[in-house]
Design a protein around this motif. Sequence first.
Motif, PDB file in Angstrom:
ATOM      1  N   ASP A 221     -19.117   4.500   9.208  1.00  0.00           N
ATOM      2  CA  ASP A 221     -17.583   4.731   9.521  1.00  0.00           C
ATOM      3  C   ASP A 221     -16.794   3.383   8.807  1.00  0.00           C
ATOM      4  O   ASP A 221     -17.124   2.315   9.206  1.00  0.00           O
ATOM      5  CB  ASP A 221     -17.224   4.640  10.985  1.00  0.00           C
ATOM      6  N   VAL A 222     -16.138   3.502   7.698  1.00  0.00           N
ATOM      7  CA  VAL A 222     -15.764   2.364   7.176  1.00  0.00           C
ATOM      8  C   VAL A 222     -14.510   1.522   8.257  1.00  0.00           C
ATOM      9  O   VAL A 222     -14.545   0.373   7.747  1.00  0.00           O
ATOM     10  CB  VAL A 222     -14.825   2.870   5.838  1.00  0.00           C
ATOM     11  N   ALA A 223     -13.783   2.112   8.834  1.00  0.00           N
ATOM     12  CA  ALA A 223     -12.956   1.366   9.704  1.00  0.00           C
ATOM     13  C   ALA A 223     -13.522   0.569  10.990  1.00  0.00           C
ATOM     14  O   ALA A 223     -13.300  -0.439  11.308  1.00  0.00           O
ATOM     15  CB  ALA A 223     -12.059   2.606  10.418  1.00  0.00           C
ATOM     16  N   THR A 224     -14.669   1.244  11.335  1.00  0.00           N
ATOM     17  CA  THR A 224     -15.350   0.384  12.507  1.00  0.00           C
ATOM     18  C   THR A 224     -16.757  -0.216  12.277  1.00  0.00           C
ATOM     19  O   THR A 224     -17.013  -0.950  13.152  1.00  0.00           O
ATOM     20  CB  THR A 224     -15.648   1.537  13.768  1.00  0.00           C
ATOM     21  N   GLY A 225     -17.521   0.309  11.261  1.00  0.00           N
ATOM     22  CA  GLY A 225     -18.741  -0.012  11.064  1.00  0.00           C
ATOM     23  C   GLY A 225     -19.811   0.772  11.840  1.00  0.00           C
ATOM     24  O   GLY A 225     -20.906   0.315  11.769  1.00  0.00           O
ATOM     25  N   LYS A 226     -19.582   1.519  12.602  1.00  0.00           N
ATOM     26  CA  LYS A 226     -20.422   2.290  13.354  1.00  0.00           C
ATOM     27  C   LYS A 226     -21.175   3.498  12.526  1.00  0.00           C
ATOM     28  O   LYS A 226     -20.660   3.681  11.243  1.00  0.00           O
ATOM     29  CB  LYS A 226     -19.760   3.209  14.478  1.00  0.00           C
ATOM     30  N   VAL A 227     -22.368   3.742  12.768  1.00  0.00           N
ATOM     31  CA  VAL A 227     -23.183   4.423  11.892  1.00  0.00           C
ATOM     32  C   VAL A 227     -23.865   5.610  12.546  1.00  0.00           C
ATOM     33  O   VAL A 227     -24.355   5.634  13.872  1.00  0.00           O
ATOM     34  CB  VAL A 227     -24.360   3.562  11.369  1.00  0.00           C
ATOM     35  N   ILE A 228     -23.684   6.761  11.910  1.00  0.00           N
ATOM     36  CA  ILE A 228     -24.455   8.041  12.563  1.00  0.00           C
ATOM     37  C   ILE A 228     -25.680   8.166  11.660  1.00  0.00           C
ATOM     38  O   ILE A 228     -25.596   8.091  10.447  1.00  0.00           O
ATOM     39  CB  ILE A 228     -23.347   9.262  12.261  1.00  0.00           C
ATOM     40  N   GLY A 229     -26.759   8.279  12.278  1.00  0.00           N
ATOM     41  CA  GLY A 229     -27.687   8.199  11.305  1.00  0.00           C
ATOM     42  C   GLY A 229     -28.889   9.288  11.902  1.00  0.00           C
ATOM     43  O   GLY A 229     -28.882   9.837  13.084  1.00  0.00           O
ATOM     44  N   ILE A 324     -36.357   2.420  13.781  1.00  0.00           N
ATOM     45  CA  ILE A 324     -34.983   2.523  12.930  1.00  0.00           C
ATOM     46  C   ILE A 324     -33.865   2.744  13.870  1.00  0.00           C
ATOM     47  O   ILE A 324     -32.743   2.372  13.851  1.00  0.00           O
ATOM     48  CB  ILE A 324     -34.981   3.512  11.787  1.00  0.00           C
ATOM     49  N   ARG A 325     -34.237   3.912  14.658  1.00  0.00           N
ATOM     50  CA  ARG A 325     -33.379   4.307  15.848  1.00  0.00           C
ATOM     51  C   ARG A 325     -33.085   3.196  16.745  1.00  0.00           C
ATOM     52  O   ARG A 325     -31.711   2.943  16.880  1.00  0.00           O
ATOM     53  CB  ARG A 325     -33.708   5.518  16.605  1.00  0.00           C
ATOM     54  N   HIS A 326     -33.693   2.459  17.198  1.00  0.00           N
ATOM     55  CA  HIS A 326     -33.306   1.187  18.164  1.00  0.00           C
ATOM     56  C   HIS A 326     -32.404   0.503  17.171  1.00  0.00           C
ATOM     57  O   HIS A 326     -31.753  -0.222  17.880  1.00  0.00           O
ATOM     58  CB  HIS A 326     -34.868   0.521  18.538  1.00  0.00           C
ATOM     59  N   TYR A 327     -32.796   0.093  16.073  1.00  0.00           N
ATOM     60  CA  TYR A 327     -31.849  -0.939  15.228  1.00  0.00           C
ATOM     61  C   TYR A 327     -30.408  -0.221  15.097  1.00  0.00           C
ATOM     62  O   TYR A 327     -29.462  -1.187  15.342  1.00  0.00           O
ATOM     63  CB  TYR A 327     -32.266  -1.014  13.811  1.00  0.00           C
ATOM     64  N   ILE A 328     -30.225   0.981  14.896  1.00  0.00           N
ATOM     65  CA  ILE A 328     -28.919   1.541  14.891  1.00  0.00           C
ATOM     66  C   ILE A 328     -28.290   1.648  16.155  1.00  0.00           C
ATOM     67  O   ILE A 328     -26.949   1.333  16.281  1.00  0.00           O
ATOM     68  CB  ILE A 328     -29.167   3.104  14.119  1.00  0.00           C
ATOM     69  N   ASP A 329     -29.001   2.148  17.025  1.00  0.00           N
ATOM     70  CA  ASP A 329     -28.320   1.850  18.593  1.00  0.00           C
ATOM     71  C   ASP A 329     -27.807   0.445  18.805  1.00  0.00           C
ATOM     72  O   ASP A 329     -26.673   0.343  19.347  1.00  0.00           O
ATOM     73  CB  ASP A 329     -29.345   2.266  19.482  1.00  0.00           C
ATOM     74  N   THR A 330     -28.700  -0.422  18.379  1.00  0.00           N
ATOM     75  CA  THR A 330     -28.189  -2.018  18.441  1.00  0.00           C
ATOM     76  C   THR A 330     -27.021  -2.350  17.733  1.00  0.00           C
ATOM     77  O   THR A 330     -26.027  -3.047  18.273  1.00  0.00           O
ATOM     78  CB  THR A 330     -29.381  -2.763  18.450  1.00  0.00           C
ATOM     79  N   HIS A 331     -26.954  -1.825  16.563  1.00  0.00           N
ATOM     80  CA  HIS A 331     -25.980  -2.199  15.634  1.00  0.00           C
ATOM     81  C   HIS A 331     -24.780  -1.611  16.088  1.00  0.00           C
ATOM     82  O   HIS A 331     -23.555  -2.250  16.009  1.00  0.00           O
ATOM     83  CB  HIS A 331     -26.220  -1.447  14.218  1.00  0.00           C
ATOM     84  N   ASN A 332     -24.678  -0.467  16.599  1.00  0.00           N
ATOM     85  CA  ASN A 332     -23.460   0.265  17.288  1.00  0.00           C
ATOM     86  C   ASN A 332     -22.825  -0.108  18.437  1.00  0.00           C
ATOM     87  O   ASN A 332     -21.841  -0.006  18.779  1.00  0.00           O
ATOM     88  CB  ASN A 332     -23.759   1.908  17.324  1.00  0.00           C
ATOM     89  N   VAL A 333     -23.566  -1.094  19.346  1.00  0.00           N
ATOM     90  CA  VAL A 333     -23.165  -1.561  20.576  1.00  0.00           C
ATOM     91  C   VAL A 333     -22.067  -2.578  20.083  1.00  0.00           C
ATOM     92  O   VAL A 333     -21.034  -2.518  20.600  1.00  0.00           O
ATOM     93  CB  VAL A 333     -24.155  -2.379  20.973  1.00  0.00           C
ATOM     94  N   ASP A 334     -22.368  -3.161  18.925  1.00  0.00           N
ATOM     95  CA  ASP A 334     -21.426  -4.245  18.612  1.00  0.00           C
ATOM     96  C   ASP A 334     -20.902  -4.009  16.821  1.00  0.00           C
ATOM     97  O   ASP A 334     -21.490  -5.190  16.279  1.00  0.00           O
ATOM     98  CB  ASP A 334     -21.551  -5.641  18.930  1.00  0.00           C
ATOM     99  N   PRO A 335     -20.509  -3.137  16.548  1.00  0.00           N
ATOM    100  CA  PRO A 335     -20.519  -3.060  14.729  1.00  0.00           C
ATOM    101  C   PRO A 335     -19.429  -3.705  14.309  1.00  0.00           C
ATOM    102  O   PRO A 335     -18.507  -4.193  15.107  1.00  0.00           O
ATOM    103  CB  PRO A 335     -20.228  -1.573  14.661  1.00  0.00           C
ATOM    104  N   LYS A 336     -19.793  -4.244  13.108  1.00  0.00           N
ATOM    105  CA  LYS A 336     -18.530  -5.005  12.350  1.00  0.00           C
ATOM    106  C   LYS A 336     -18.487  -4.278  10.832  1.00  0.00           C
ATOM    107  O   LYS A 336     -19.398  -4.076  10.206  1.00  0.00           O
ATOM    108  CB  LYS A 336     -19.320  -6.442  11.929  1.00  0.00           C
ATOM    109  N   PRO A 337     -17.290  -3.751  10.605  1.00  0.00           N
ATOM    110  CA  PRO A 337     -17.099  -3.133   9.511  1.00  0.00           C
ATOM    111  C   PRO A 337     -17.286  -4.049   8.268  1.00  0.00           C
ATOM    112  O   PRO A 337     -17.245  -5.281   8.270  1.00  0.00           O
ATOM    113  CB  PRO A 337     -15.545  -2.858   9.555  1.00  0.00           C
ATOM    114  N   PHE A 338     -17.653  -3.410   7.347  1.00  0.00           N
ATOM    115  CA  PHE A 338     -17.812  -4.193   5.855  1.00  0.00           C
ATOM    116  C   PHE A 338     -16.337  -4.013   5.213  1.00  0.00           C
ATOM    117  O   PHE A 338     -15.761  -3.043   5.192  1.00  0.00           O
ATOM    118  CB  PHE A 338     -18.573  -3.446   4.803  1.00  0.00           C
ATOM    119  N   VAL A 339     -15.952  -5.240   4.834  1.00  0.00           N
ATOM    120  CA  VAL A 339     -14.561  -5.249   4.193  1.00  0.00           C
ATOM    121  C   VAL A 339     -14.594  -5.174   2.771  1.00  0.00           C
ATOM    122  O   VAL A 339     -15.077  -6.099   2.137  1.00  0.00           O
ATOM    123  CB  VAL A 339     -13.610  -6.367   4.794  1.00  0.00           C
TER     124      VAL A 339
END
Length: 359
Positions: A221-229, A324-339
């Motif tokens: 998600d470009v706006a939020t940085g969240k990832v669907i995997g 990898i699922r653990h990393y994505i879940d951790t990432h989505n807790v506090d995502p940072k978008p790429f600008v």
Amino acid sequence: MARTGRPVTKLSLTDEERAELMARLAVRKAPADEKLRIRVVLGCAEGESGTHIAQRLKTSIQTVSKWRRRYEAYRFAGLSDAPRAGRPRTVLDDQVQAVVDKVRQSKPANATHWSVRSMSAATGVSAPTVQRIWHAFGLKPHLESTFKLSTDPYFVDKVRDVVGLYLAPPDRALVLCVDEKSQIQALDRTQPGLPLTFGKPGTRTHDYRRHGTTSLFAALDVATGKVIGQLKRRHRSAEFLQFLKAIDAAVPTDQDIHLIMDNYGTHKTEKVRAWFAARPRYHVHFTPTSASWLNLVERFFGQISERWIKRNAHTSVADLEQSIRHYIDTHNVDPKPFVWRKTADVILASVARAAAKLI
């Protein structure tokens, strides 16, 4: 009868000179030696004797005399240190130019690039001097970056389309960058490594055991940085279609969805085209061929590789997928978008310069 000595002669200062000296003296971060010289000059202007000034400033009479004479002769310029002789130059401009031209325009006979020692032997300039010249001009022959110019006939239009989504996304719509990271290997080291300690890095064995591969399908998600995997053992059109259904289940039902994808064959099969045709709220934007750098999800793939997969050990594909699922879940807790910062015009101008150099 007591000796009176030579009478003290005041150093003559104009009002402007005195004001300038006082202003320089008031500067808090001025060098201490410069302030000492100013105090010597001001003391001489007040009619103090050299001996008294030396005692008050805790310096020598020779120092007082030196800076009085320098100021009388050169005024403000005399407060600076005079140029020192130093060692004469041993490397001339022509030699510097020869080193720069040689490293940029030629290659050694026995290697693909110049080293410090091979350049030293070829030019007669010492190795430390070659290194200093390269550092001064920002030359790094041991490094090489990769690039490829896209041959897509619609390159300009696609760049403007994708970059426009990054810099000015449509209102009340979701922009997702979609791609798959295929052939992720489950590697296990043959022996345990040593932990990080004082003065020594952590270690790992140079060899490993292979336990199979998996593929990560991701939508950023470009706006939020969240990832669907989603993780799949294969990356065919069928698996991609399953991932599209997972995206459809995860996104809001009342928004248009803009998908940025590359030109991989599994993204353009008849079944995939039919799936998009049945869902008009989905809008597909293809990146130009050989331009995967335009897809922001590649930044996430690079991040998960460097931060997580590369230095971890996995005993099976299932273990790798759980990791990898653990990393994505951790990432989505506090995502940072790429600008994204570069405009399409800047990108196209840069590509044009690179193309001109290849002609």
